[in-house]
Design an enzyme around this catalytic site. Structure first.
Site, PDB file in Angstrom:
ATOM      1  N   THR A  18     -26.613  -3.258  -1.709  1.00 50.86           N
ATOM      2  CA  THR A  18     -25.745  -2.777  -2.782  1.00 50.86           C
ATOM      3  C   THR A  18     -26.358  -3.014  -4.164  1.00 50.86           C
ATOM      4  OG1 THR A  18     -24.502  -4.858  -2.845  1.00 50.86           O
ATOM      5  CG2 THR A  18     -23.663  -3.138  -1.395  1.00 50.86           C
ATOM      6  N   HIS A  25     -17.820   0.668  -6.245  1.00 43.87           N
ATOM      7  CA  HIS A  25     -18.897   1.315  -5.493  1.00 43.87           C
ATOM      8  C   HIS A  25     -19.293   0.549  -4.223  1.00 43.87           C
ATOM      9  CE1 HIS A  25     -19.966   3.721  -9.129  1.00 43.87           C
ATOM     10  NE2 HIS A  25     -19.816   2.602  -9.802  1.00 43.87           N
ATOM     11  N   ASP A  26     -19.694  -0.718  -4.419  1.00 48.55           N
ATOM     12  CA  ASP A  26     -20.384  -1.439  -3.342  1.00 48.55           C
ATOM     13  C   ASP A  26     -19.486  -1.749  -2.157  1.00 48.55           C
ATOM     14  OD1 ASP A  26     -22.614  -1.325  -4.921  1.00 48.55           O
ATOM     15  OD2 ASP A  26     -22.355  -3.345  -5.747  1.00 48.55           O
ATOM     16  N   ASP A  47     -26.580  -7.610  -5.769  1.00 50.75           N
ATOM     17  CA  ASP A  47     -26.874  -8.079  -7.135  1.00 50.75           C
ATOM     18  C   ASP A  47     -25.567  -8.325  -7.886  1.00 50.75           C
ATOM     19  OD1 ASP A  47     -26.175  -5.364  -7.306  1.00 50.75           O
ATOM     20  OD2 ASP A  47     -27.542  -4.950  -8.972  1.00 50.75           O
ATOM     21  N   PHE A 104     -27.717   4.126 -10.887  1.00 49.12           N
ATOM     22  CA  PHE A 104     -28.332   2.874 -11.348  1.00 49.12           C
ATOM     23  C   PHE A 104     -29.242   2.206 -10.311  1.00 49.12           C
ATOM     24  CE2 PHE A 104     -28.206  -1.781 -11.795  1.00 49.12           C
ATOM     25  CZ  PHE A 104     -28.792  -1.919 -13.048  1.00 49.12           C
ATOM     26  N   ASN A 105     -28.764   1.953  -9.095  1.00 46.16           N
ATOM     27  CA  ASN A 105     -29.552   1.162  -8.130  1.00 46.16           C
ATOM     28  C   ASN A 105     -30.892   1.822  -7.816  1.00 46.16           C
ATOM     29  OD1 ASN A 105     -27.621  -0.840  -7.889  1.00 46.16           O
ATOM     30  ND2 ASN A 105     -26.647   0.099  -6.090  1.00 46.16           N
ATOM     31  N   ASN A 141     -28.101  -5.727 -11.563  1.00 41.98           N
ATOM     32  CA  ASN A 141     -27.054  -5.752 -12.593  1.00 41.98           C
ATOM     33  C   ASN A 141     -27.376  -6.777 -13.676  1.00 41.98           C
ATOM     34  OD1 ASN A 141     -25.233  -3.759 -11.738  1.00 41.98           O
ATOM     35  ND2 ASN A 141     -24.394  -5.124 -10.172  1.00 41.98           N
ATOM     36  N   ASP A 150     -20.223  -5.773  -6.229  1.00 40.82           N
ATOM     37  CA  ASP A 150     -20.921  -6.514  -5.170  1.00 40.82           C
ATOM     38  C   ASP A 150     -20.070  -7.708  -4.724  1.00 40.82           C
ATOM     39  OD1 ASP A 150     -24.081  -5.572  -5.492  1.00 40.82           O
ATOM     40  OD2 ASP A 150     -23.008  -5.617  -7.393  1.00 40.82           O
TER      41      ASP A 150
HETATM   42  C1  BDR Z   1     -24.165   0.522  -8.701  1.00 39.81           C
HETATM   43  O1  BDR Z   1     -24.714  -0.023  -9.891  1.00 39.81           O
HETATM   44  C2  BDR Z   1     -24.247  -1.324 -10.109  1.00 39.81           C
HETATM   45  O2  BDR Z   1     -23.905  -1.532 -11.456  1.00 39.81           O
HETATM   46  C3  BDR Z   1     -23.076  -1.530  -9.187  1.00 39.81           C
HETATM   47  O3  BDR Z   1     -23.016  -2.878  -8.745  1.00 39.81           O
HETATM   48  C4  BDR Z   1     -23.355  -0.586  -8.045  1.00 39.81           C
HETATM   49  O4  BDR Z   1     -24.120  -1.205  -7.030  1.00 39.81           O
HETATM   50  C5  BDR Z   1     -23.385   1.766  -9.057  1.00 39.81           C
HETATM   51  O5  BDR Z   1     -24.203   2.723  -9.640  1.00 39.81           O
HETATM   52 CA    CA Z   2     -24.486  -3.607  -6.969  1.00 44.74          CA
END
Ligand code: BDR
Ligand code: CA
Length: 310
Positions: A125, A239-240, A11, A166-167, A40, A16
């Site tokens: 991701t 993160h991703d 996303d 979040f994801n 996102n 990403d």
């Molecule tokens: C995740 O949330 C999104 O905002 C980032 O792309 C990542 O995949 C981190 O919590």
């Molecule tokens: Ca992401």
């Protein structure tokens, strides 16, 4: 060793986008397709962003297919506050050179699984909505999936709520389906990705190394500032990209098999990945969970890969 064949479901989103770049830069990875999901930002934006990033790399040969425009049950909540309304705040937006595939994300993943001639790794991701579709709608293709590697969840604290990452929080119902699928699963959560940050100095290092380096520097200008202002951190977690780095070099991230269940109803804890770190339940492991990362080697790998791109 032959390259690991993957499909990246994402996303984009700053991190990403960097994950796509790392996959394209690395001979250890063969990126067979990119599928997009709402997370996102809206699906329209995440899809255009995936097309943009691949354009920038001269990789319009990699198919991009759009998937779900929102979670299975819940209403979509985005992270536009962090990534900007377009999802890639920072660099100047440009028109992608092509449209997405006529296939849906699910159809593209099915086609890749059936045609690859070897099991495929699905890297996710973003919210797990598209991957839940794969689990539910392609039961006869599960054996063609080598592994699912996700960025999502946390053993300890969340980032979007005190309890949830979040994801997983965006689509906990999809996450539950994926975690219960019985397909080998690796969870790269916040314990790992909060160590995997880049700073302004890294942005400056990348500026001028090439088109991709310049683009990532401009992404970081926005992303690092957001994390400095919001959390007081020295940099922004990428993160991703850790999912891809983990596939390139499995010694970077340490993992432990544990039972992980997804909370889908509690108002306070919805989206929590309840990870049984100390085996108190006696329940069988459902995922390999990332616990630590060799941060210096991750940063070196990522900067070197990006700076050698176009
Ligand atoms: C995740 O949330 C999104 O905002 C980032 O792309 C990542 O995949 C981190 O919590
Ligand atoms: Ca992401």
């Amino acid at each position: 060793m032959s390259a690991r064949k993957i499909v990246l479901d994402c996303d984009p989103g700053h991190d990403d986008a960097i994950a796509i770049m790392l996959a394209c830069a690395s001979p250890e990875i063969e990126l067979l397709g990119v599928t997009t999901v709402a997370g996102n930002v809206t699906l329209e934006h995440t899809t255009r962003n995936a097309l943009r990033v691949l354009d920038l790399l001269g990789r319009a040969d990699i198919p991009v297919a759009a998937g779900r425009d929102g979670p299975l049950i819940r209403k979509l909540s985005t992270a536009a506050v962090m990534h900007g309304e377009s999802g890639l705040a920072g660099p100047l937006a440009f028109e992608p050179s092509r449209s997405q595939s006529h296939l849906t994300a699910l159809q593209l993943i099915e086609e890749v699984l059936r045609q690859a001639g070897e099991p495929i790794t699905l890297v996710a991701t973003g919210p797990l909505t598209n991957i839940a579709d794969v689990v539910r709608q392609l039961p006869e293709a599960h054996h063609l999936i080598a592994e699912i590697v996700i960025m999502g969840g946390a053993v300890e604290l969340g980032n979007w709520t005190p309890a949830a990452e979040f994801n997983i929080w965006v689509d906990p119902d999809a996450a539950k389906i994926v975690f219960e699928a019985g397909i080998p699963l690796t969870m790269i959560g916040l314990e790992v990705t909060h160590q995997a940050w880049l700073s302004d100095a890294h942005a400056d290092h990348l500026r001028g190394t090439g088109r991709a380096g310049q683009y990532v520097a401009e992404l970081l200008d926005h992303f690092v500032k957001f994390h400095q202002d919001r959390f007081g951190w020295p940099g922004a977690p990428i993160h991703d990209a850790v999912t891809i780095a983990h596939l390139i070099d499995p010694t970077l991230v340490s993992t432990m098999a544990m039972n992980v269940q997804i909370e889908t109803t509690s108002p306070l804890c919805i989206g929590r990945t309840v990870a049984d770190r100390w085996s108190v339940t006696g329940l069988p492991p459902t995922a390999k969970v990332g616990l630590t990362i060799d941060r210096d080697r991750f940063v070196t790998l990522l900067l070197s890969a990006i700076s050698h791109l176009a």
